[in-house]
Design a protein around this motif. Structure first.
Motif, PDB file in Angstrom:
ATOM      1  N   SER A 305      38.214  30.761  42.259  1.00 14.36           N
ATOM      2  CA  SER A 305      37.316  31.854  42.612  1.00 14.36           C
ATOM      3  C   SER A 305      36.319  32.110  41.485  1.00 14.36           C
ATOM      4  O   SER A 305      36.542  31.724  40.329  1.00 14.36           O
ATOM      5  CB  SER A 305      38.115  33.130  42.873  1.00 14.36           C
ATOM      6  OG  SER A 305      38.709  33.601  41.667  1.00 14.36           O
ATOM      7  N   GLU A 307      35.798  34.895  40.201  1.00 11.25           N
ATOM      8  CA  GLU A 307      36.460  35.793  39.256  1.00 11.25           C
ATOM      9  C   GLU A 307      37.292  35.016  38.243  1.00 11.25           C
ATOM     10  O   GLU A 307      37.285  35.346  37.048  1.00 11.25           O
ATOM     11  CB  GLU A 307      37.351  36.784  40.021  1.00 11.25           C
ATOM     12  CG  GLU A 307      36.605  37.808  40.848  1.00 11.25           C
ATOM     13  CD  GLU A 307      36.061  37.243  42.163  1.00 11.25           C
ATOM     14  OE1 GLU A 307      35.230  37.922  42.792  1.00 11.25           O
ATOM     15  OE2 GLU A 307      36.475  36.131  42.548  1.00 11.25           O
ATOM     16  N   THR A 310      34.955  33.212  35.806  1.00 15.49           N
ATOM     17  CA  THR A 310      34.384  34.176  34.859  1.00 15.49           C
ATOM     18  C   THR A 310      35.410  34.576  33.810  1.00 15.49           C
ATOM     19  O   THR A 310      35.091  34.690  32.613  1.00 15.49           O
ATOM     20  CB  THR A 310      33.883  35.425  35.602  1.00 15.49           C
ATOM     21  OG1 THR A 310      32.852  35.033  36.523  1.00 15.49           O
ATOM     22  CG2 THR A 310      33.327  36.451  34.629  1.00 15.49           C
TER      23      THR A 310
END
Length: 328
Positions: A305, A307, A310
């Motif tokens: 993902s 997320e 990151t």
């Protein structure tokens, strides 16, 4: 197992390959029966790319690969080897036409083939990348039929970028993992534009990113994770990706909660690398069948993902980059 085009060669290879350093030497005890089983497990899992070198166990890795492939028969995988580290001292002069020919003849014999799929200069001196005549010698070896393709294995980004200036270079092998993210900044785009294959090595940061190590983990005396902690034998970036051991352990604990489902930390680390389209193949090592199969299964994980990507980038920026970003 998905495949990706290997640069301009016309070949495609599995996106997870098999790194054969560990079955040669410098990773502690090696059991040839386990090594053979690991190779077979990788190939049975769809791996079609094997990376070795003439100095891995002084040719032992190459010979093991030849034996396994001869026993299996059928279509051969793409086998890449390396040359240059047999020199007693790394100098540009050491990469003479005579030496290159002799190294390649030895690998031809070890791998029991008439032509090598790919020969990579094995982390040569930075100054070599300004010596066009060395690459012209490799061109002549292609013309002679001894090698089909050639590439380079590098330590530094500047070496990788300079290699792209030579039209005969088909591949660049470079350290790339969650603890060595700099290649993705600019080099990957240049490699894609040049249609040069990228081989991602040290994908688990010498095992750190497997999440299996602890502060009191001990390594055998003949394991580079013991004898090369500070670059005593070769570039320290090859050991734990150049990250201080304790720093790496702490960063791993920040990554651990990001692992989802039945995946392992090692598989997460490999899947992270495959999120980058510029990477042609990632080459984790394996000393037993379970490791080889687990590595191959990382290719089946769903994309990470935004997320998760990151979060891994943030861990790198905060904990790891100060130790590695400007060094390689």
């Amino acid at each position: 197992m998905r495949e990706r085009p290997f640069g301009r060669t016309g070949r495609s290879v599995s996106e997870i390959g098999f790194g054969a350093w560990a079955i040669g030497a410098s990773w502690g005890s090696v059991d040839d029966r386990e090594s053979r089983a690991a190779l077979n497990a990788a190939l049975d899992s769809g791996v079609t790319f094997i990376d070795t070198a003439d100095v891995y166990g002084d040719g032992h890795s190459e010979k093991l690969i030849a034996s396994v492939l001869k026993e299996r028969g059928g279509e051969r995988p793409f086998v890449a080897t390396k040359a240059g580290r047999r020199l007693p001292e790394q100098t540009v002069e050491g990469y003479s036409a005579e030496n290159l020919s002799n190294w390649i003849d030895r690998s031809l014999q070890n791998l029991e083939v008439d032509t090598l799929d790919l020969v990579q200069l094995h982390c040569p001196p930075t100054a070599l990348f300004s010596q066009r005549e060395v690459f012209e010698r490799l061109d002549r070896l292609v013309e002679s039929g001894k090698i089909r393709n050639y590439g380079v294995s590098v330590e530094k980004i500047e070496e990788a970028e300079k290699a792209l200036d030579y039209p005969g270079v088909q591949s660049v092998q470079i350290i790339f993992n969650a603890f060595r993210q700099r290649p993705a900044k600019e080099f990957f785009a240049r490699a894609q534009a040049a249609q040069v294959a990228v081989i991602a090595r040290v994908p688990l940061a010498s095992g750190l990113l497997s999440g299996k190590f602890k502060p009191d983990t001990r390594f055998e005396a003949d394991d580079h994770r013991q004898f090369n902690r500070h670059g005593e034998a070769f570039d320290v970036g090859e050991t734990f990706s150049g990250v201080p051991y304790e720093v790496g352990l702490a960063a791993v604990e920040r990554i651990r909660p990001l692992v989802e489902g039945d995946a392992t930390m090692a598989q997460l680390a490999l899947r992270w690398i495959l999120m980058f389209d510029a990477v042609t193949v990632v080459i984790p090592g394996a000393k037993n069948p379970a490791q080889a199969q687990g590595n191959a299964e990382a290719a089946a994980l769903p994309p990470l993902s935004e997320e998760t990507m990151t979060a891994i980038r943030q861990i790198y920026d905060e904990d790891i980059a100060p130790h590695v970003e400007n060094r390689w």
